[in-house]
Each structure stands twice: as C-alpha cells, then as structure tokens.
Design a protein around this motif. Structure first.
Motif, PDB file in Angstrom:
ATOM      1  N   ILE A 198       0.836  -1.207   0.000  1.00  0.00           N
ATOM      2  CA  ILE A 198       0.000   0.000   0.000  1.00  0.00           C
ATOM      3  C   ILE A 198       0.869   1.254   0.000  1.00  0.00           C
ATOM      4  O   ILE A 198       0.583   2.235  -0.700  1.00  0.00           O
ATOM      5  N   ALA A 199       1.950   1.241   0.778  1.00  0.00           N
ATOM      6  CA  ALA A 199       2.782   2.439   0.937  1.00  0.00           C
ATOM      7  C   ALA A 199       3.598   2.773  -0.303  1.00  0.00           C
ATOM      8  O   ALA A 199       4.272   3.808  -0.345  1.00  0.00           O
ATOM      9  N   ARG A 200       3.533   1.946  -1.341  1.00  0.00           N
ATOM     10  CA  ARG A 200       4.231   2.290  -2.581  1.00  0.00           C
ATOM     11  C   ARG A 200       3.676   3.574  -3.190  1.00  0.00           C
ATOM     12  O   ARG A 200       4.422   4.385  -3.746  1.00  0.00           O
ATOM     13  N   THR A 201       2.342   3.755  -3.099  1.00  0.00           N
ATOM     14  CA  THR A 201       1.713   4.929  -3.725  1.00  0.00           C
ATOM     15  C   THR A 201       0.846   5.726  -2.777  1.00  0.00           C
ATOM     16  O   THR A 201       0.416   6.820  -3.119  1.00  0.00           O
ATOM     17  N   ILE A 202       0.558   5.196  -1.588  1.00  0.00           N
ATOM     18  CA  ILE A 202      -0.330   5.863  -0.632  1.00  0.00           C
ATOM     19  C   ILE A 202       0.424   6.054   0.679  1.00  0.00           C
ATOM     20  O   ILE A 202       0.860   5.070   1.298  1.00  0.00           O
ATOM     21  N   THR A 203       0.575   7.275   1.110  1.00  0.00           N
ATOM     22  CA  THR A 203       1.247   7.536   2.380  1.00  0.00           C
ATOM     23  C   THR A 203       0.362   7.078   3.526  1.00  0.00           C
ATOM     24  O   THR A 203      -0.815   7.443   3.609  1.00  0.00           O
ATOM     25  N   LEU A 204       0.926   6.264   4.402  1.00  0.00           N
ATOM     26  CA  LEU A 204       0.220   5.800   5.592  1.00  0.00           C
ATOM     27  C   LEU A 204       0.663   6.635   6.783  1.00  0.00           C
ATOM     28  O   LEU A 204       1.863   6.879   6.982  1.00  0.00           O
ATOM     29  N   HIS A 205      -0.323   7.062   7.572  1.00  0.00           N
ATOM     30  CA  HIS A 205      -0.052   7.924   8.717  1.00  0.00           C
ATOM     31  C   HIS A 205      -0.368   7.193  10.022  1.00  0.00           C
ATOM     32  O   HIS A 205      -1.121   6.212  10.023  1.00  0.00           O
ATOM     33  N   PRO A 206       0.192   7.664  11.143  1.00  0.00           N
ATOM     34  CA  PRO A 206      -0.090   7.025  12.428  1.00  0.00           C
ATOM     35  C   PRO A 206      -1.591   6.898  12.680  1.00  0.00           C
ATOM     36  O   PRO A 206      -2.346   7.850  12.494  1.00  0.00           O
ATOM     37  N   GLY A 207      -1.991   5.708  13.073  1.00  0.00           N
ATOM     38  CA  GLY A 207      -3.402   5.427  13.321  1.00  0.00           C
ATOM     39  C   GLY A 207      -4.116   4.768  12.168  1.00  0.00           C
ATOM     40  O   GLY A 207      -5.190   4.165  12.358  1.00  0.00           O
ATOM     41  N   ASP A 208      -3.585   4.875  10.954  1.00  0.00           N
ATOM     42  CA  ASP A 208      -4.225   4.234   9.801  1.00  0.00           C
ATOM     43  C   ASP A 208      -4.301   2.730  10.021  1.00  0.00           C
ATOM     44  O   ASP A 208      -3.433   2.123  10.659  1.00  0.00           O
ATOM     45  N   VAL A 209      -5.350   2.120   9.457  1.00  0.00           N
ATOM     46  CA  VAL A 209      -5.642   0.709   9.681  1.00  0.00           C
ATOM     47  C   VAL A 209      -5.660  -0.043   8.358  1.00  0.00           C
ATOM     48  O   VAL A 209      -6.251   0.422   7.376  1.00  0.00           O
ATOM     49  N   LEU A 210      -5.022  -1.209   8.350  1.00  0.00           N
ATOM     50  CA  LEU A 210      -5.087  -2.128   7.214  1.00  0.00           C
ATOM     51  C   LEU A 210      -5.705  -3.431   7.704  1.00  0.00           C
ATOM     52  O   LEU A 210      -5.230  -4.015   8.692  1.00  0.00           O
ATOM     53  N   LEU A 211      -6.760  -3.887   7.025  1.00  0.00           N
ATOM     54  CA  LEU A 211      -7.400  -5.153   7.366  1.00  0.00           C
ATOM     55  C   LEU A 211      -6.797  -6.246   6.500  1.00  0.00           C
ATOM     56  O   LEU A 211      -6.699  -6.100   5.279  1.00  0.00           O
ATOM     57  N   SER A 212      -6.410  -7.364   7.113  1.00  0.00           N
ATOM     58  CA  SER A 212      -5.520  -8.323   6.458  1.00  0.00           C
ATOM     59  C   SER A 212      -6.215  -9.548   5.876  1.00  0.00           C
ATOM     60  O   SER A 212      -5.537 -10.458   5.402  1.00  0.00           O
ATOM     61  N   GLY A 213      -7.553  -9.603   5.881  1.00  0.00           N
ATOM     62  CA  GLY A 213      -8.254 -10.708   5.235  1.00  0.00           C
ATOM     63  C   GLY A 213      -8.847 -11.699   6.213  1.00  0.00           C
ATOM     64  O   GLY A 213      -8.448 -11.780   7.376  1.00  0.00           O
ATOM     65  N   THR A 214      -9.808 -12.478   5.718  1.00  0.00           N
ATOM     66  CA  THR A 214     -10.561 -13.403   6.562  1.00  0.00           C
ATOM     67  C   THR A 214     -10.423 -14.836   6.059  1.00  0.00           C
ATOM     68  O   THR A 214     -10.251 -15.057   4.856  1.00  0.00           O
ATOM     69  N   PRO A 215     -10.518 -15.826   6.959  1.00  0.00           N
ATOM     70  CA  PRO A 215     -10.515 -17.225   6.529  1.00  0.00           C
ATOM     71  C   PRO A 215     -11.860 -17.632   5.926  1.00  0.00           C
ATOM     72  O   PRO A 215     -12.785 -16.819   5.808  1.00  0.00           O
ATOM     73  N   ALA A 216     -11.979 -18.896   5.583  1.00  0.00           N
ATOM     74  CA  ALA A 216     -13.207 -19.435   4.997  1.00  0.00           C
ATOM     75  C   ALA A 216     -14.367 -19.383   5.987  1.00  0.00           C
ATOM     76  O   ALA A 216     -14.184 -19.216   7.196  1.00  0.00           O
ATOM     77  N   ASN A 217     -15.557 -19.522   5.424  1.00  0.00           N
ATOM     78  CA  ASN A 217     -16.804 -19.707   6.159  1.00  0.00           C
ATOM     79  C   ASN A 217     -17.386 -18.423   6.727  1.00  0.00           C
ATOM     80  O   ASN A 217     -17.967 -18.419   7.807  1.00  0.00           O
ATOM     81  N   SER A 218     -17.253 -17.331   5.993  1.00  0.00           N
ATOM     82  CA  SER A 218     -18.031 -16.131   6.297  1.00  0.00           C
ATOM     83  C   SER A 218     -19.478 -16.413   5.894  1.00  0.00           C
ATOM     84  O   SER A 218     -19.744 -16.815   4.756  1.00  0.00           O
ATOM     85  N   ARG A 219     -20.416 -16.188   6.815  1.00  0.00           N
ATOM     86  CA  ARG A 219     -21.821 -16.487   6.558  1.00  0.00           C
ATOM     87  C   ARG A 219     -22.709 -15.388   7.139  1.00  0.00           C
ATOM     88  O   ARG A 219     -22.285 -14.629   8.018  1.00  0.00           O
ATOM     89  N   PRO A 220     -23.973 -15.311   6.707  1.00  0.00           N
ATOM     90  CA  PRO A 220     -24.872 -14.267   7.219  1.00  0.00           C
ATOM     91  C   PRO A 220     -25.253 -14.484   8.678  1.00  0.00           C
ATOM     92  O   PRO A 220     -25.358 -15.621   9.154  1.00  0.00           O
ATOM     93  N   VAL A 221     -25.426 -13.372   9.362  1.00  0.00           N
ATOM     94  CA  VAL A 221     -25.984 -13.375  10.711  1.00  0.00           C
ATOM     95  C   VAL A 221     -27.239 -12.522  10.721  1.00  0.00           C
ATOM     96  O   VAL A 221     -27.503 -11.772   9.784  1.00  0.00           O
ATOM     97  N   ARG A 222     -28.014 -12.648  11.776  1.00  0.00           N
ATOM     98  CA  ARG A 222     -29.299 -11.975  11.833  1.00  0.00           C
ATOM     99  C   ARG A 222     -29.427 -11.200  13.144  1.00  0.00           C
ATOM    100  O   ARG A 222     -28.663 -11.426  14.091  1.00  0.00           O
ATOM    101  N   PRO A 223     -30.375 -10.286  13.247  1.00  0.00           N
ATOM    102  CA  PRO A 223     -30.586  -9.540  14.490  1.00  0.00           C
ATOM    103  C   PRO A 223     -30.770 -10.481  15.683  1.00  0.00           C
ATOM    104  O   PRO A 223     -31.463 -11.497  15.581  1.00  0.00           O
ATOM    105  N   GLY A 224     -30.109 -10.137  16.769  1.00  0.00           N
ATOM    106  CA  GLY A 224     -30.115 -10.958  17.966  1.00  0.00           C
ATOM    107  C   GLY A 224     -28.872 -11.800  18.122  1.00  0.00           C
ATOM    108  O   GLY A 224     -28.557 -12.254  19.227  1.00  0.00           O
ATOM    109  N   ASP A 225     -28.131 -12.018  17.021  1.00  0.00           N
ATOM    110  CA  ASP A 225     -26.910 -12.814  17.086  1.00  0.00           C
ATOM    111  C   ASP A 225     -25.787 -12.025  17.768  1.00  0.00           C
ATOM    112  O   ASP A 225     -25.671 -10.804  17.605  1.00  0.00           O
ATOM    113  N   VAL A 226     -24.957 -12.748  18.503  1.00  0.00           N
ATOM    114  CA  VAL A 226     -23.741 -12.187  19.101  1.00  0.00           C
ATOM    115  C   VAL A 226     -22.555 -12.781  18.352  1.00  0.00           C
ATOM    116  O   VAL A 226     -22.416 -14.004  18.251  1.00  0.00           O
TER     117      VAL A 226
END
Length: 284
Positions: A198-226
C-alpha cells in the motif's frame, strides 16, 4: 504484551492500559474491562482492506488467487467498537461476519521495503469486516455500501504492541459456536508485505488501519446474534446484531438484490459457475 484501549470514562475519552481484568487510566483510575464503555482503540485517517488473502477462503470459492493483493477502502463512518451494535438495515438479509486482524500504523510510511515495514507498525487489533452483500451487485468493485455502511467496521478491544503475527489462530464465534477457524500462517501475503504494498503509492499515517483478510466460512448473521472474533494474543472482539429502524429507501439508488452473485458470496462458493443452487434459508 502491552495492550492499550480507548474508553469513555466519566464522560471523557480516556486512553487506558489493560492490567489483567482491569483498565488503568494515566491518573490511576481503574475500571473493570468487562464493564467499560469501549471506543475504537485507534482513530484512523483511513481504513484499507485486502479482498482475498487467506488460502482457505480462496479454496472455498474455487478460484485462483490473483498474482498480487487487491484492496478496497472502508469509510471512517463505518467504525465501531467492542460491545457495539452492528446494524442490519431493515429489508436486508445478507450481513456476513469476517473475522480479521487489523494492522495499525505507528509512523508515517511511504515507499518502504517489506523487510522494513515492522518498524512502521504501532501494533495490532481484532477486526470484524462485516459485509452487507445485499448491495454486492452494484458495489462489488468499490465495496462502498457492502463494507462501508454504518457500524460495519468494529475494531478492538485494544491495541496490542510487540505482537508477532506468525502462527496465530484466528477464530469467529456466533452465539458461542465456532464458525471460522483459521491461522495467520495461511495468509498468502503477510502483514509486512501488505503495509509495504500500500505504501508504494499511498502515504500511511499514524493510526491508519489495514485489514488483512478473513478465513473461509463467512456467513450471514441476523438480528439478535452475538458475533465474537478472537485472534491469539489480541483478545476477543464482541458485537451484537440489531435491525435498523427504517428500511432502505426505494425512491433512490440501486436496490438490494438476492442474485447468484449475492448468494454465492454470502453463502460460500461460486454457485452460478458450478451449476448448483445454494441451500435455501427460510428465516433471516
């Protein structure tokens, strides 16, 4: 490993350090971590997320990984915290969890080598990159509403420094049941690589966040779920799902859909190209 949090204490935003089951403010005040009103542990200027990184997720969809990572931008208005409510708008059905590790930048960063990236990272926290896939047909490229709608970016509970990302488990639970079970070792591109890329073309500043990806089995949740996401050594991020008070407006913009693209992403697997129908869920 030191862990720092931001909480609302006696009406003020206060940075605290975790000491066991207590959070300690700089002036000595103490509050139980389990009862504190948490805020996002950092105040980023931007949130950048990688599309696909965990090999189990790639295999789940039966696709070939791109030669290099691709990204999308998550607006700051999506930020949420440990204990916060995640809002599924009325009329939407495909709100998916995605347990992830978030990288937090500590120093201004631009044009660095992956081998040097560790020196620019302040620490790590847990993230849940919720996706509202009802909008995937119109926002699949930008992910703006899919991943950027209000409340869909919980971070927390705290920022952990001196954490080694190698060989750590990453797990998601819905109502106490394990639904994602991955490892940082299955990431195609590690934390340092993502920062340098990312830092090749976009300057990253203190506090900036990068999300690194998720494993398999992302599924829908519904109201009331924790929904809880736990990363080894970073703690457990907990949120609950609620229904939005008003439906999505129908007098403007693209509307929610339940197309093959939506279903294949929300329920896992490329149903359209495999020539089979996804399982039918009768309640949302």
């Amino acid at each position: 490993m030191p862990e720092y949090r931001r909480i609302l204490l006696d009406g003020a935003v206060v940075e605290v350090r975790r000491e066991g089951a207590e959070l300690v403010a700089g002036d000595g005040r103490r509050v139980a971590a389990g009862t504190a009103h948490h805020l996002p542990p950092v105040v980023p200027g931007k949130i950048v997320a990688v599309h696909l990184n965990h090999r189990s997720r790639v295999e789940e969809f039966g696709i070939r990984l791109t030669p290099a990572p691709t990204y999308f931008h998550k607006p700051l208005s999506a930020l949420n915290a440990h204990g916060g409510a995640v809002v599924r708008p009325e009329g939407c059905h495909y709100l998916n969890y995605e347990g992830e590790v978030a990288i937090v930048i500590g120093r201004t960063c631009r044009n660095i080598a992956p081998a040097d990236a560790g020196a620019y990272i302040a620490g790590y926290t847990v993230a849940n990159d919720f996706g509202l896939h009802d909008f995937r047909d119109t926002d699949a490229g930008s992910m703006l509403r899919v991943k950027g709608s209000d409340t869909l970016g919980p971070l927390g509970p705290g920022l952990v420094t001196d954490w080694d990302f190698r060989g750590k488990y990453l797990r998601t639970y819905v109502n106490g049941e394990l639904v994602q079970d991955g490892s940082t070792d299955e990431m195609e591109w590690d934390m340092h690589y993502l920062v340098a890329d990312i830092a090749r073309t976009i300057t990253l500043h203190p506090g900036d966040v990068l999300l690194s990806g998720t494993p398999a089995n992302s599924r829908p949740v519904r109201p009331g779920d924790v929904v809880e996401v736990e990363a080894e050594g970073l703690g457990r991020l907990r949120n609950h799902v609620v229904t939005g008070p008003t439906p999505i407006r129908t007098d403007v913009g693209a509307q929610v859909t339940a197309s093959e693209e939506v279903l294949s992403t929300a329920l896992g697997g490329d149903w359209e190209f495999r020539g089979i129908r996804p399982p039918v869920r009768t309640t949302f």
